[in-house]
Design a protein around this motif. Structure first.
Motif, PDB file in Angstrom:
ATOM      1  N   GLN A  80      -9.545   1.917   1.763  1.00 58.35           N
ATOM      2  CA  GLN A  80      -8.758   1.754   2.991  1.00 58.35           C
ATOM      3  C   GLN A  80      -9.678   1.622   4.203  1.00 58.35           C
ATOM      4  N   GLN A  81     -10.715   2.439   4.282  1.00 63.84           N
ATOM      5  CA  GLN A  81     -11.664   2.355   5.386  1.00 63.84           C
ATOM      6  C   GLN A  81     -12.412   1.022   5.383  1.00 63.84           C
ATOM      7  N   ARG A  82     -12.768   0.558   4.187  1.00 66.28           N
ATOM      8  CA  ARG A  82     -13.459  -0.728   4.083  1.00 66.28           C
ATOM      9  C   ARG A  82     -12.562  -1.863   4.581  1.00 66.28           C
ATOM     10  N   PHE A  83     -11.269  -1.807   4.231  1.00 61.74           N
ATOM     11  CA  PHE A  83     -10.330  -2.827   4.688  1.00 61.74           C
ATOM     12  C   PHE A  83     -10.125  -2.726   6.199  1.00 61.74           C
ATOM     13  N   LYS A  84      -9.948  -1.490   6.702  1.00 64.20           N
ATOM     14  CA  LYS A  84      -9.692  -1.291   8.127  1.00 64.20           C
ATOM     15  C   LYS A  84     -10.871  -1.725   8.989  1.00 64.20           C
ATOM     16  N   SER A  85     -12.093  -1.644   8.458  1.00 65.25           N
ATOM     17  CA  SER A  85     -13.247  -2.082   9.243  1.00 65.25           C
ATOM     18  C   SER A  85     -13.240  -3.596   9.429  1.00 65.25           C
ATOM     19  N   SER A  86     -12.690  -4.333   8.461  1.00 60.94           N
ATOM     20  CA  SER A  86     -12.622  -5.794   8.578  1.00 60.94           C
ATOM     21  C   SER A  86     -11.358  -6.267   9.289  1.00 60.94           C
ATOM     22  N   TYR A  87     -10.243  -5.567   9.086  1.00 56.78           N
ATOM     23  CA  TYR A  87      -8.949  -5.978   9.645  1.00 56.78           C
ATOM     24  C   TYR A  87      -8.296  -4.770  10.341  1.00 56.78           C
ATOM     25  N   PRO A  88      -8.725  -4.432  11.543  1.00 59.62           N
ATOM     26  CA  PRO A  88      -8.189  -3.227  12.199  1.00 59.62           C
ATOM     27  C   PRO A  88      -6.734  -3.355  12.658  1.00 59.62           C
ATOM     28  N   LYS A  89      -6.248  -4.566  12.859  1.00 58.89           N
ATOM     29  CA  LYS A  89      -4.886  -4.739  13.376  1.00 58.89           C
ATOM     30  C   LYS A  89      -3.815  -4.712  12.283  1.00 58.89           C
ATOM     31  N   ILE A  90      -4.207  -4.786  11.029  1.00 60.12           N
ATOM     32  CA  ILE A  90      -3.241  -4.824   9.933  1.00 60.12           C
ATOM     33  C   ILE A  90      -3.013  -3.412   9.414  1.00 60.12           C
ATOM     34  N   ASN A  91      -1.749  -3.007   9.343  1.00 54.18           N
ATOM     35  CA  ASN A  91      -1.398  -1.675   8.863  1.00 54.18           C
ATOM     36  C   ASN A  91      -1.644  -1.565   7.359  1.00 54.18           C
ATOM     37  N   THR A  92      -2.086  -0.394   6.933  1.00 52.10           N
ATOM     38  CA  THR A  92      -2.266  -0.123   5.511  1.00 52.10           C
ATOM     39  C   THR A  92      -1.382   1.049   5.113  1.00 52.10           C
ATOM     40  N   TYR A  93      -0.981   1.065   3.859  1.00 52.18           N
ATOM     41  CA  TYR A  93      -0.080   2.093   3.351  1.00 52.18           C
ATOM     42  C   TYR A  93      -0.602   2.570   1.998  1.00 52.18           C
ATOM     43  N   ILE A  94      -0.704   3.879   1.843  1.00 50.21           N
ATOM     44  CA  ILE A  94      -1.103   4.459   0.571  1.00 50.21           C
ATOM     45  C   ILE A  94       0.115   5.172  -0.007  1.00 50.21           C
ATOM     46  N   THR A  95       0.464   4.827  -1.224  1.00 54.52           N
ATOM     47  CA  THR A  95       1.554   5.499  -1.921  1.00 54.52           C
ATOM     48  C   THR A  95       1.019   6.076  -3.215  1.00 54.52           C
ATOM     49  N   TYR A  96       1.673   7.124  -3.669  1.00 58.08           N
ATOM     50  CA  TYR A  96       1.262   7.775  -4.909  1.00 58.08           C
ATOM     51  C   TYR A  96       2.425   7.750  -5.883  1.00 58.08           C
ATOM     52  N   LYS A  97       2.217   7.118  -7.005  1.00 60.57           N
ATOM     53  CA  LYS A  97       3.160   7.149  -8.121  1.00 60.57           C
ATOM     54  C   LYS A  97       2.350   7.588  -9.319  1.00 60.57           C
ATOM     55  N   GLU A  98       2.673   8.738  -9.806  1.00 60.23           N
ATOM     56  CA  GLU A  98       1.874   9.388 -10.835  1.00 60.23           C
ATOM     57  C   GLU A  98       1.526   8.439 -11.963  1.00 60.23           C
ATOM     58  N   PRO A  99       0.303   8.278 -12.326  1.00 64.58           N
ATOM     59  CA  PRO A  99      -0.917   8.997 -11.958  1.00 64.58           C
ATOM     60  C   PRO A  99      -1.796   8.213 -10.988  1.00 64.58           C
ATOM     61  N   ASN A 100      -1.285   7.141 -10.351  1.00 64.47           N
ATOM     62  CA  ASN A 100      -2.141   6.269  -9.536  1.00 64.47           C
ATOM     63  C   ASN A 100      -1.767   6.294  -8.058  1.00 64.47           C
ATOM     64  N   TYR A 101      -2.770   6.000  -7.236  1.00 66.12           N
ATOM     65  CA  TYR A 101      -2.595   5.741  -5.810  1.00 66.12           C
ATOM     66  C   TYR A 101      -2.637   4.234  -5.604  1.00 66.12           C
ATOM     67  N   TYR A 102      -1.797   3.737  -4.704  1.00 68.31           N
ATOM     68  CA  TYR A 102      -1.735   2.307  -4.425  1.00 68.31           C
ATOM     69  C   TYR A 102      -2.020   2.068  -2.946  1.00 68.31           C
ATOM     70  N   LEU A 103      -2.929   1.156  -2.673  1.00 69.72           N
ATOM     71  CA  LEU A 103      -3.252   0.779  -1.304  1.00 69.72           C
ATOM     72  C   LEU A 103      -2.670  -0.604  -1.048  1.00 69.72           C
ATOM     73  N   ARG A 104      -1.741  -0.672  -0.098  1.00 71.77           N
ATOM     74  CA  ARG A 104      -1.093  -1.937   0.252  1.00 71.77           C
ATOM     75  C   ARG A 104      -1.261  -2.179   1.742  1.00 71.77           C
TER      76      ARG A 104
END
Length: 146
Positions: A80-104
């Protein structure tokens, strides 16, 4: 004796073809029809508005680009930090559905917009998917050209 058995078999086989077709009667609760109608109405309603101090947030169905998924929480936050450093204006969302985390990322109204972002991100991130889900609709920019 063989003719007797043959005659009996023929009689039973003729009796099996003499069955009549029945009528099927469906008995159901009238609430089923009302539940189906309610479900159709809810599926047509795709926009909700939440009022906050910052302004209204409109939620509707749209698209996001799934950038990363994994079971390690720290790894997801690093991506998420790597993405935010390149695209600061685009919102990111982390969701957790067992057993994985998803970055969208992103709140795209059309699949075409999400596809363009995915093509732009393809050299940087390995596994990308376009996902349809409820998004926070971005505000429409109005021009002052008349």
């Amino acid at each position: 004796m063989n003719t007797f058995y043959t005659l009996i078999i023929c009689c039973f086989s003729l009796a099996s073809f003499a069955q009549k077709r029945g009528v099927v009667t469906v008995v159901k609760d009238p609430l089923i029809d009302s539940l189906i109608k309610r479900r159709i109405e809810l599926s047509k309603k795709t926009t909700t508005v939440t009022i906050r101090k910052d302004g209204p947030i409109v939620s509707q169905m749209g698209y996001r680009v799934q950038i990363f998924y994994g079971s390690d929480r720290r790894e997801v936050f690093n991506e998420q930090q790597r993405f935010k450093s390149s695209y600061p204006k685009i919102n990111t969302y982390i969701t957790y559905k067992e057993p994985n985390y998803y970055l969208r990322a992103g709140d795209f109204r059309t699949r075409l917009e999400a596809q363009r972002m995915m093509n732009e991100l393809r050299p940087v991130f390995a596994t990308l998917f376009v996902i349809r889900e409820k998004i926070n609709a971005p505000s429409l920019e109005q021009s002052n050209d008349k």
